[in-house]
Scaffold this motif. Structure first.
Motif, PDB file in Angstrom:
ATOM      1  N   TRP A 113       0.823  -1.206   0.000  1.00  0.00           N
ATOM      2  CA  TRP A 113       0.000   0.000   0.000  1.00  0.00           C
ATOM      3  C   TRP A 113       0.857   1.255   0.000  1.00  0.00           C
ATOM      4  N   THR A 114       2.150   1.082  -0.080  1.00  0.00           N
ATOM      5  CA  THR A 114       3.024   2.238  -0.250  1.00  0.00           C
ATOM      6  C   THR A 114       3.491   2.234  -1.701  1.00  0.00           C
ATOM      7  N   SER A 115       3.539   3.405  -2.271  1.00  0.00           N
ATOM      8  CA  SER A 115       3.898   3.544  -3.681  1.00  0.00           C
ATOM      9  C   SER A 115       5.164   2.769  -4.046  1.00  0.00           C
ATOM     10  N   THR A 116       5.106   2.050  -5.156  1.00  0.00           N
ATOM     11  CA  THR A 116       6.277   1.317  -5.633  1.00  0.00           C
ATOM     12  C   THR A 116       7.441   2.268  -5.891  1.00  0.00           C
ATOM     13  N   ILE A 117       7.110   3.427  -6.420  1.00  0.00           N
ATOM     14  CA  ILE A 117       8.158   4.402  -6.717  1.00  0.00           C
ATOM     15  C   ILE A 117       8.937   4.723  -5.444  1.00  0.00           C
ATOM     16  N   ILE A 118       8.193   4.956  -4.370  1.00  0.00           N
ATOM     17  CA  ILE A 118       8.841   5.308  -3.108  1.00  0.00           C
ATOM     18  C   ILE A 118       9.610   4.106  -2.549  1.00  0.00           C
ATOM     19  N   ARG A 119       9.008   2.921  -2.678  1.00  0.00           N
ATOM     20  CA  ARG A 119       9.697   1.743  -2.135  1.00  0.00           C
ATOM     21  C   ARG A 119      11.000   1.468  -2.872  1.00  0.00           C
ATOM     22  N   MET A 120      11.015   1.753  -4.189  1.00  0.00           N
ATOM     23  CA  MET A 120      12.237   1.498  -4.949  1.00  0.00           C
ATOM     24  C   MET A 120      13.379   2.379  -4.455  1.00  0.00           C
ATOM     25  N   ILE A 121      13.072   3.664  -4.203  1.00  0.00           N
ATOM     26  CA  ILE A 121      14.169   4.540  -3.777  1.00  0.00           C
ATOM     27  C   ILE A 121      14.596   4.237  -2.352  1.00  0.00           C
ATOM     28  N   SER A 122      13.794   3.458  -1.638  1.00  0.00           N
ATOM     29  CA  SER A 122      14.194   3.154  -0.268  1.00  0.00           C
ATOM     30  C   SER A 122      15.280   2.083  -0.216  1.00  0.00           C
ATOM     31  N   TRP A 123      15.589   1.477  -1.353  1.00  0.00           N
ATOM     32  CA  TRP A 123      16.674   0.488  -1.346  1.00  0.00           C
ATOM     33  C   TRP A 123      18.049   1.172  -1.328  1.00  0.00           C
ATOM     34  N   ILE A 124      18.101   2.425  -1.807  1.00  0.00           N
ATOM     35  CA  ILE A 124      19.407   3.082  -1.937  1.00  0.00           C
ATOM     36  C   ILE A 124      20.118   3.227  -0.593  1.00  0.00           C
ATOM     37  N   PRO A 125      19.428   3.748   0.456  1.00  0.00           N
ATOM     38  CA  PRO A 125      20.135   3.870   1.735  1.00  0.00           C
ATOM     39  C   PRO A 125      20.497   2.507   2.315  1.00  0.00           C
ATOM     40  N   PHE A 126      19.885   1.465   1.798  1.00  0.00           N
ATOM     41  CA  PHE A 126      20.117   0.135   2.347  1.00  0.00           C
ATOM     42  C   PHE A 126      21.248  -0.585   1.626  1.00  0.00           C
ATOM     43  N   LEU A 127      21.188  -0.561   0.299  1.00  0.00           N
ATOM     44  CA  LEU A 127      22.143  -1.342  -0.484  1.00  0.00           C
ATOM     45  C   LEU A 127      23.286  -0.520  -1.063  1.00  0.00           C
ATOM     46  N   GLY A 128      23.204   0.789  -0.930  1.00  0.00           N
ATOM     47  CA  GLY A 128      24.182   1.671  -1.581  1.00  0.00           C
ATOM     48  C   GLY A 128      25.603   1.448  -1.099  1.00  0.00           C
ATOM     49  N   ARG A 129      26.512   2.124  -1.801  1.00  0.00           N
ATOM     50  CA  ARG A 129      27.929   2.004  -1.484  1.00  0.00           C
ATOM     51  C   ARG A 129      28.171   2.372  -0.026  1.00  0.00           C
ATOM     52  N   ASN A 130      27.477   3.432   0.432  1.00  0.00           N
ATOM     53  CA  ASN A 130      27.613   3.844   1.828  1.00  0.00           C
ATOM     54  C   ASN A 130      26.361   3.463   2.610  1.00  0.00           C
TER      55      ASN A 130
END
Lengths: 286, 687, 456
Positions: A113-130
Motif C-alpha cells: 500500500w506504499t507507492s512502488t516508486i517510493i519503495r524502490m528509492i528506499s533500497w538506496i540507503p540500504f544497499l548503496g555504497r555507503n
C-alpha cells in the motif's frame, strides 16, 4: 423456460468480455495497425511497411533485451517459486488458527500500500555504497571495500523483483494448497512417506494449478516491467519495455507498437506453454 | 527419528517460522527505511546514521505546494481503487462462474484476458486515450482511467477466481436449485457466501493493484492526477526524504482507512451473528408451538402423482462420441422405490440428473405425474435430490440447511425452523440443529441431506449413491431407514447405486443398466429368478452363466453341450432356439449339490452335472461358497448350505462333481436387444 | 487511411482549426482589449505589476463569467507550481489549476488529448514535436505586452553584448516563431507569431562533489566526465537528446570527435559517439544513468557518484542537505535551454481571452521572482526584480556574494551569507552557452542507438 447453457455462460462472462474488448481489444487493434505504419521525425505516415518489424528482427539489441528480460524472468520465477511455496506451505500446514493466517496475510500485503516508486528509492540507503548493509559488513570486518554490486546492478533488480512479486506467487499456491485434503497427507504418512516425499509426491503435484497461476503472474510482470529495471540497475540495464518506453517518450509510436506486438506474442506464447503443462481451466471445471 | 520437540510441533515448524520472519523482515526492510528516513534531520544524505531528527520533510509536504496535491490525489486514488475493486469482483465472480463451462468463444475471451495481462500498460493507456479522442470524449480518471486499469485487474482477478472456483462443488448450486432457489437467491444465499474468501482476495488484489497503477493511468487520467502520477511527477522536483514522508503519511492513512473498514465489518458481523443466535434460541425454546406454522408450500396440481416416464431419452455429451444414454424408455409407478443399478459410467446418474432437471435430454421426453417436464427447472418438477457428497452448505448450520428451501419460499423464520425441527426429529438429529455440517459424522450428514431434501414435500426423491460414503454398519442401517421413510411418505424414490445387494434389499423395481441402455427392469425377485441375459445374470449375482451349442431339442427342453463337454438341459419356456445355435443359460448357485469325485470313479457323462477341481472355498456363515475350476473362463460357483458341506468337507485341490436339477436352469437371451421397451411395475410380492 | 489519421490524433491538419483561429482573432481585435481591460478593472488585485488602464462603466457580466473560468496548466514540477497558479487566480479573477506531469506524459497528452488542458508549459525543443499537429495556438506578438522587455536571446537571437547566440541545437530563435497564424511551420527567424511565451531559461553544466574530487578547481572541463579518475563514480542522464549532448561535450573536449553540429548529429556521428560511450560503459565507468531529478540528487547525496550531468535545482537540493555540491563552470561552456507556455488550439472565446491574459500576467514579475529563488532566470528580469529583495537580485542575477542568508521560495535556508552563485552572474553563465537542448533530425535513429547503449 430454460436458458441454453452456452448463452448463460456468455451472459456471465459478458461484462468482463465487453470491458476487455473496449479497453483492451480495440486499442490493441490500433497498436497492431500502427505497428505497420511509417513515420518521419514525428509524423505517422499511414502506409503499409514492414520496416518496424525488420528493424526489430535485424537488431542484435532485440536479442540482448529479450535475453536479459528472460534471464530476469527465469531467475525471479525460480526464487519466488521456492519462497512462495515454502511460505504457503507454512501458512497452510503449520499455522493452525485461521485468524493468525489472515493476520499474516495482511501483514504481507501492507507494504504494497506504499507507492512502488517510493519503495524502490528506499533500497538506496540500504544497499548503496555507503548504505546500511555495506556499513554493517565493514563494521563487522567482513569486507574492507564496500560491495558495489549490491546497488545499480542485476542483483539489485532481482532483489526488487523478488520483493515485489513473491506475494503474487504465494497467494495462488496458498489457495491450491489449502484445497488439499489433509487425509491424503495422513494417508501418505501412514504409508511411511517422509516429509520430503510427501511434499514432492503429494503436495507439489496437487499445487500445480496454483504454481501455474503464480508463474503466469510473475513471468508477465517481469517481462512487462520497465520501471524496476531502470531504477534498480541505475539505468545500467534495459528491458524490452524500457526500450519501448524510450521510443514512446520520443513519440516514435510505430516502432514502439511493433515491439509491443512482438512482446505480447512472445509472452502469450510463454503463458500458453505454462497452460499446456497445467490446464487451469480444466482444473476449474472439475 | 526423534525430531519432534515438546508441544507436538515438528522441527520444520520452527524452521519455517524463522523463514517466514526473515521474509517479513525482507518485506519490511525498505518500509522501515522509509519510515525512519522521513524523519531524518534537515541535513545529511541518504545514509545512516542519521544526522539528527526533524519534521522538515513533512513540513515541505504540507506547508507549501511543493509536495504536490497529496490529499486530493490520495482521495482520488482511494476512490478509484475502491471502484476498480468492486467492479473487478463483480465481473470476475460472474465470469469465473461462466468459465466453468467450455463453450464456443470462451477460449477467445480467455486468451484476450491473458493478452491483456501481458500488454505493456503504456500501450493500453495510449490506445484508450486515442480512442477517447476519436470519439470526442474527454479522458477522465473516473472513466478512461478506470477502464484502462480494469484491463489489468480483470485478468488478475479472473485467474484468482479460477483458483477459488476450482474448490467450489457444483452440487451446492444444484442443491439450491432443487430446493427452489431462483438464480439470484442461489447466488446470494449459496454461491457468494461459499466464494467469499476468494471474493475478498480478488477485492484486495484489485484494490492494491489499482491504487498504485501508473502505466495505464498516466495517459488516461485526464486533467486530474492520481497519487502514483503525482508521486511520479514529484520525483522531478522533490527529493527522496520528502517522498519518504509521502510514503509514511499514505501508509498511516491507508492503515486507518482499511483498519476502520475491517473493524466496522467485524462489528457488523458480530452484531448480526448475535442477533441470529438469539432468534435461534427463541425457536429452540418453543419447539411444540411451532408445529402449527408448519404450512407446506404450494405444489403443482398433480403433486400427488409421482410416477415417472422416460420416453426415447437420449443424452449425448460430446457430439460424435457414443451417447451416455441411448434411446431409453422407462416407466416407474407412483410410490415405487426404484433402483438404477449398473457399473460406473452406465448412464444411471445421467438419468437421475435428467429427471431432476440438472441435465437436459438431447432428445426424448421426461414425464413426471403424466406431465411433460422436459424443459422445466428443477424447482418446478416437484422432485428433490440428495447428492452423493450431500452438498450440505458448509457455511450454514444444520437447521439452516434443512430450512433453506422454506427460506427461499419466503416462509418466516419461526415457521420454517419449526418444520425443519420436525424433519430433524424424523431423522433423529434434533440435538445437532445448531452445528455446522463439518461438525457431523458421515451418517449424520447423510440424514441432514435427507431432511433437507424432504422439506419441500417432493413427490419424487432422487438419491445419487446415497450410501456410498458410509461405513458398512451405517450403510446397512441407513438402507433400512431409507426404505422405512419411503414407505412412510409414500412418494417415489429413485435411487442410484452400483451395489446389487443394496438394490435388491430396498427396491421395488430394479433397473439394471449397461452402456446407456436398460438390460432389465423388474422386481428384485423377478430379476433374480428370471435374469434376462448373461449380463444381468452375472451382474445381479447368485447365478452361474453356462453357454454352449444346442445339440438337440426334446420335451420343451434343449440339450446344450458346453465348452468343457458337459451336457446341460435347458427349459425353453416358450422361447425359440435352433439346433446348432449358441445359447446362454443361468443356473442358481444355491441349488447346486457338490460331492467329492470318488477315487477311481470314472468321469461320467451325466446330464446336468459338471466335474472339476475345487479352486476356492469361502465360509459365508449359513452357506459355503465353493468355486470349481471347470477349465474354461467362466466362473462356476456353488453355494452349499453349511450343514451339507460340513458333513463331508472337501478341500481345495480335490476333484468334485456338481449336480443340479434342470428346473433351476433358465434360458437367457443370447443377444440382448438394444433399446427394447422395459416396463417396470412395482411387484406386489416385493413388500 | 484518412480516417486513421484522424483516429490517432497524431497527424491531423484541421482546416476548421485554422478558420476558427482567424475568426477568433477577428473577434479579439474588436472586443478583446476592452474585455481584458475590463477584467483588470474589476478583478485585478493590488499586486498586479503591469497596470492596464482601469476602465469602468462596462456591464459586469464579463467579470461574473470570468469567475467560472478554469485554465488547466500542465508542465514539469520545476515550473508548474501551485503557488504560481494561486497567485494568478488572485490577480486575474479566474482559476488556474496546475497539473504536474512528467515530460513524456506531457508530450503524449499534448498530441493525443490536446483538449484535456489549456496551457502547455514545455521545453522549447519539444516544440518540434508539435509542428504540423495543430494542437497549439499561435500567439500574435502584438497581444503579448512584454515582448519588448524580453531578453534578446529570445527576440533577436543575440546576447545583450551583441554576439549572436550559438546555433548548435535548438536555440530559442529556431523554435520561437511560427511562419504564420496557422501555427503549422516553424520559422528560423523572428515573425509576428510566437510558438510560446518564454517563461524561464537556464544554463546547465556538470555537477560535482568538491569534497570527493579534491576541490572545486579540480573539474574544469566537460572531458572530466569521462576521465578515468572518476571511473565507477560518474553518472549520465538517461534521456537520449540531453545525454548525448553531455557525452558529445566530453568527447569533443578530449579531442575524440569533432562534430559539425552537436545539436544535430549525422548518423555516422551518432554511431561513433555511441560506440565510444558504450566502451566506457562496458569498462564500468558509469555508476548509473538517472532519469529524474530525485535520482540525480540521490546519486550525489549518497556519495554513489562524484561527477554527473545535473540540473541546477538538484545541485541546490544536495547543498541544502549540508553536502557540498558544485555546478561547475567549464571551459567549453554551458548547455542552454529554455521553457515557455503556449495556449492550446482548442481555446476560444472567453477562455482564450483569459489564456492571453494569463500569458501576459505570467512574466509580469511575480512568477519571475518566485522561480528566481529556485535558480532559474525569467526572460523578463526587470519585472521579476520588483518581486525580489536587492540582496536576492544581487545573488541570483548579479553573481555577487550573498549579503544575507538566501532562502528558497518557501522560506527554507538555501545558502548562507557570503556564498556566491556557481558560475556567477546571469550573463557570465548564459553568455557562455555553446549548445542548446535539442531534438535531432535523426531522432529516431538516436533513440534506437541510445537503447542499444543502455542495454549493452
Amino acid at each position: 423456460m430454460r436458458i441454453k447453457p452456452a448463452l448463460a455462460s456468455w451472459l456471465q462472462i459478458g461484462p468482463l468480455a465487453t470491458v476487455l474488448t473496449l479497453f483492451f481489444g480495440v486499442p490493441v487493434v490500433v497498436v497492431i495497425v500502427v505497428s505497420f505504419f511509417d513515420f518521419d521525425h514525428t509524423d505517422i505516415v499511414p502506409t503499409f511497411i514492414l520496416d518496424n518489424y525488420q528493424e526489430i528482427f535485424s537488431s542484435e539489441t532485440t536479442g540482448r533485451l529479450y535475453l536479459s528480460s528472460l534471464k530476469f524472468a527465469v531467475i525471479v520465477w525460480a526464487i519466488t517459486l521456492v519462497i512462495g511455496f515454502t511460505l504457503a506451505n507454512y501458512l497452510v500446514f503449520h499455522v493452525r488458527s485461521l485468524l493468525i493466517k489472515i493476520g499474516l496475510f495482511l501483514l504481507c500485503s501492507v507494504p504494497f500500500w506504499t507507492s512502488t516508486i517510493i519503495r524502490m528509492i528506499s533500497w538506496i540507503p540500504f544497499l548503496g555504497r555507503n548504505g546500511l548493509f555495506n556499513t554493517m559488513l565493514m563494521n563487522a570486518g567482513l569486507i574492507s571495500q564496500p560491495l558495489d554490486f549490491l546497488l545499480f546492478s542485476d542483483f539489485a533488480v532481482i532483489v526488487a523483483y523478488v520483493h515485489l512479486f513473491t506475494l503474487f506467487m504465494m497467494v495462488p499456491i496458498f489457495n491450491s494448497m489449502a484445497r488439499i485434503d489433509t487425509r491424503l497427507i495422513e494417508a501418505a504418512k501412514d504409508a511411511g512417506a517422509s516429509r520430503w516425499t510427501i511434499l514432492r509426491e503429494i503436495v507439489l503435484p496437487l499445487c500445480k494449478s496454483g504454481i501455474a497461476l503464480g508463474s503466469i503472474f510473475v513471468v508477465t510482470q517481469v517481462m512487462g516491467d520497465f520501471f524496476v529495471v531502470k531504477v534498480m540497475s541505475g539505468g545500467q540495464s534495459a528491458s524490452v519495455v524500457s526500450a519501448l518506453q524510450n521510443e514512446i517518450a520520443a513519440l516514435q509510436y510505430p516502432p514502439a507498437a511493433a515491439s509491443a506486438v512482438v512482446l505480447v506474442i512472445v509472452v502469450v506464447m510463454m503463458v500458453a506453454g505454462i497452460l499446456r503443462v497445467v490446464d487451469i481451466r480444466k482444473e476449474l471445471a472439475s | 527419528m526423534h525430531n519432534t520437540i515438546h508441544n507436538g510441533r515438528p522441527w520444520t515448524f520452527y524452521a519455517l517460522t524463522l523463514a517466514f520472519l526473515l521474509f517479513l523482515a525482507f518485506l519490511y526492510g525498505p518500509m522501515l527505511v522509509i519510515y525512519i528516513l522521513s524523519f531524518q534531520g534537515p541535513e545529511g544524505g541518504l545514509t545512516f546514521p542519521l544526522r539528527g531528527v526533524s519534521t522538515r520533510w513533512f513540513h515541505e509536504l504540507v506547508a507549501n505546494g511543493r509536495g504536490g496535491d497529496i490529499v486530493g490525489t490520495f482521495t482520488r486514488s482511494m476512490e478509484l481503487a475502491a471502484a476498480v475493486a468492486v467492479i473487478t469482483v463483480l465481473m470476475c465472480v460472474s465470469a469465473g462462474l461462466g468459465f466453468r463451462r467450455r463453450f464456443p468463444g470462451s477460449g477467445i475471451v480467455f486468451y484476450l484476458a491473458i493478452a491483456s495481462l501481458v500488454m505493456p500498460g503504456l500501450f493500453v493507456g495510449l490506445g484508450v486515450s486515442l480512442i477517447f479522442q476519436l470519439l470526442g470524449w474527454q479522458t477522465d480518471w473516473r472513466e478512461s482511467g478506470l477502464g484502462a486499469q480494469l484491463t489489468w485487474t480483470l485478468p488478475f482477478g479472473l485467474l484468482v477466481m479460477f483458483a477459488v472456483i476450482g474448490r467450489f462443488n457444483r452440487s451446492y448450486e444444484e442443491a439450491a436449485l432443487d430446493l427452489g432457489a431462483t438464480a439470484w437467491q442461489r447466488t446470494r444465499e449459496v454461491t457468494l457466501p461459499i466464494l467469499l474468501p476468494g471474493i475478498i482476495g480478488v477485492a484486495l488484489f484489485g484494490f492494491t493493484l489499482s491504487y498504485d497503477e501508473f502505466a495505464r493511468t498516466v495517459l488516461t487520467a485526464g486533467s486530474e492526477n492520481t497519487l502514483p502520477l503525482e508521486i511520479w511527477a514529484m520525483t522531478t522536483n522533490v527529493t527522496s526524504p520528502t517522498l519518504y514522508a509521502v510514503g509514511t503519511v499514505t501508509t498511516l492513512v491507508s492503515f486507518t482507512v482499511i483498519g476502520t473498514a475491517l473493524g466496522s465489518i467485524a462489528l457488523i458481523q458480530r452484531r448480526r451473528s448475535r442477533h441470529a443466535a438469539a432468534s435461534l434460541e427463541s425457536v429452540l425454546a418453543n419447539p411444540v408451538q411451532a408445529t402449527d406454522h408448519g404450512r407446506r408450500p404450494a405444489m403443482p396440481a398433480n403433486a400427488q402423482n409421482g410416477s415417472i416416464e422416460l420416453v426415447a431419452v437420449t443424452k449425448t455429451y460430446t457430439p460424435g462420441a457414443p451417447p451416455a444414454v441411448a434411446g431409453l424408455d422407462l416407466k416407474v409407478a407412483h410410490g415405487a422405490y426404484c433402483c438404477l443399478l449398473g457399473p460406473s459410467g452406465c448412464g444411471k446418474t445421467t438419468i437421475l440428473r435428467m429427471i431432476a432437471g440438472h441435465e437436459f435430454p438431447t432428445s426424448g421426453d421426461v414425464l413426471i405425474g403424466d406431465r411433460n417436464v422436459t424443459g422445466l427447472a428443477p424447482v418446478d418438477r416437484g422432485t428433490a435430490m440428495m447428492f452423493q457428497s450431500y452438498a450440505l452448505f458448509p457455511h450454514r448450520s444444520v437447521i439452516d440447511n434443512v430450512a433453506f428451501a422454506l427460506k427461499i419460499r419466503g416462509i418466516s423464520k419461526d415457521a420454517r425452523n419449526a418444520t425443519a425441527r420436525e424433519l430433524l426429529e424424523k431423522v433423529r438429529l434434533e440435538a445437532f440443529a445448531n452445528r455446522l455440517p463439518s461438525e457431523l459424522s458421515g451418517g449424520q450428514q447423510q440424514r441432514v441431506a435427507l431432511a433437507r431434501a424432504l422439506i419441500t414435500n417432493p413427490r419424487v426423491l432422487l438419491l445419487d449413491e446415497p450410501l456410498s460414503a458410509l461405513d458398512e454398519y451405517l450403510r446397512l442401517r441407513m438402507r433400512g431407514e431409507l426404505r422405512r421413510i419411503q414407505r412412510e411418505l409414500g412418494i417415489t424414490f429413485i435411487h442410484v447405486t452400483h451395489t446389487q445387494l443394496e438394490a435388491t434389499a430396498v427396491a421395488d423395481v430394479v433397473v439394471v443398466m449397461e452402456q446407456g441402455r436398460i438390460e432389465q427392469a423388474a422386481s428384485a425377485r423377478e430379476i433374480f429368478l428370471q435374469p434376462r441375459n448373461a449380463y444381468v445374470a452375472r451382474f445381479i449375482g447368485g447365478q452361474n452363466v453356462l453357454s454352449g451349442s444346442v445339440e438337440r431339442l426334446a420335451d420343451g427342453r434343449a440339450v446344450v453341450q458346453t465348452g468343457t463337454g458337459a451336457r446341460v438341459e435347458v427349459p425353453l419356456a416358450g422361447m425359440h432356439v435352433a439346433p446348432g445355435g449358441t445359447v446362454f443359460a443361468s443356473l442358481r448357485r444355491d441349488r447346486i449339490a457338490v460331492r467329492r469325485l470318488g477315487t477311481g470313479e470314472a468321469r461320467r457323462e451325466l446330464h446336468n452335472s459338471v466335474t472339476g477341481e475345487i479352486h476356492t472355498i469361502e465360509n459365508q456363515g449359513s452357506y459355503v461358497k465353493i468355486t470349481i475350476d471347470l477349465g474354461d473362463s467362466e466362473e462356476f460357483v456353488a453355494n452349499v448350505p453349511e450343514e451339507h458341506y460340513f458333513m463331508d468337507p472337501i478341500d481345495i485341490g480335490d476333484r468334485a462333481v456338481a449336480t443340479w436339477s434342470p428346473g433351476d436352469v433358465r434360458l437367457l437371451e443370447d443377444r440382448p436387444s438394444a433399446g427394447s421397451a422395459a416396463m417396470a411395475q412395482p411387484s406386489p410380492i416385493a413388500a | 487511411m484518412c480516417r486513421y489519421r484522424k483516429a490517432t490524433g497524431l497527424n491531423w491538419y484541421r482546416n476548421e482549426g485554422v478558420l476558427g483561429m482567424t475568426v477568433g482573432n477577428a473577434g479579439n481585435r474588436v472586443s478583446g482589449l476592452s474585455r481584458r481591460a475590463l477584467l483588470k478593472g474589476t478583478a485585478a488585485g493590488a499586486g498586479t505589476a503591469i497596470g492596464f488602464e482601469a476602465v469602468t462603466g462596462f456591464p459586469t457580466i464579463w467579470a461574473q463569467n470570468v469567475k467560472d473560468v478554469t485554465l488547466i496548466h500542465i508542465g514539469g514540477s520545476y515550473a508548474c507550481i501551485k503557488e504560481i497558479g494561486d497567485q494568478a487566480g488572485k490577480d486575474l479573477g479566474f482559476k488556474v489549476e496546475m497539473q504536474v506531469v512528467d515530460p513524456a506524459t506531457q508530450l503524449s497528452r499534448a498530441l493525443t488529448q490536446p483538449k484535456s488542458f489549456d496551457i502547455n508549459n514545455i521545453d522549447n525543443s519539444s516544440i518540434v514535436y508539435m509542428v504540423g499537429k495543430g494542437v497549439l495556438k499561435a500567439i500574435p506578438v502584438k497581444d503579448y505586452k512584454l515582448w519588448d522587455k524580453t531578453v534578446p536571446i529570445f527576440t533577436t537571437g543575440k546576447f545583450p553584448d551583441g554576439r549572436p547566440i550559438p546555433t548548435q541545437g535548438l536555440s530559442p530563435i529556431k523554435t520561437g516563431f511560427w511562419t504564420g497564424p496557422d501555427a503549422k511551420k516553424l520559422s528560423d527567424k523572428p515573425t509576428d507569431f510566437l510558438t510560446m511565451v518564454p517563461s524561464l531559461f537556464n544554463a546547465d553544466t556538470l555537477g560535482i562533489r568538491p569534497d570527493l574530487v579534491g576541490g572545486r578547481d579540480k573539474v574544469t572541463s566537460w572531458g572530466d566526465l569521462i576521465s578515468p579518475k572518476y571511473k565507477g563514480k560518474a553518472a549520465l542522464v538517461d534521456y537520449a537528446p540531453v545525454g548525448i549532448i553531455d557525452v558529445a561535450m566530453a568527447l569533443e573536449a578530449t579531442d575524440q570527435i569533432k562534430y559539425v553540429d552537436k545539436g544535430n548529429m549525422t548518423k555516422a556521428e551518432i554511431d561513433k559517439t555511441i560506440k565510444l560511450v558504450q566502451d566506457l560503459k562496458k569498462s564500468g565507468h558509469f555508476r548509473a544513468f538517472w532519469s529524474n531529478f530525485d535520482q540525480s540528487v540521490n546519486l550525489m547525496a549518497s556519495s554513489e557518484v562524484v561527477i554527473q550531468s545535473m540540473w541546477s535545482p538538484a545541485v541546490t537540493a544536495v547543498r541544502s542537505r549540508g553536502i557540498d555540491c558544485y555546478f561547475a563552470p567549464l571551459k567549453e561552456g554551458y548547455r542552454g535551454w529554455s521553457n515557455g507556455i503556449a495556449p492550446m488550439a482548442h481555446l476560444d472565446g472567453l477562455k482564450l481571452d483569459c489564456a492571453m491574459e494569463y500569458l501576459n500576467w505570467f512574466n509580469s514579475g511575480w512568477q519571475g521572482g518566485f522561480i528566481a529563488k529556485q535558480g532559474y532566470y525569467t526572460p523578463v528580469p526587470e519585472t521579476a526584480r520588483k518581486f525580489m529583495t536587492p540582496e536576492e537580485w544581487d545573488y541570483w542575477y548579479e553573481g555577487k556574494p550573498a549579503a544575507v542568508d538566501i532562502k528558497d521560495p518557501y522560506g527554507n535556508l538555501m545558502e548562507k551569507k557570503g556564498a556566491v552563485r556557481d558560475g556567477g552572474s546571469l550573463w557570465e553563465r548564459e553568455g557562455h552557452v555553446t549548445v542548446w537542448n535539442t531534438v535531432m533530425d535523426e531522432d529516431r535513429y538516436l533513440t534506437r542507438r541510445w537503447n542499444d547503449f543502455i542495454s549493452a
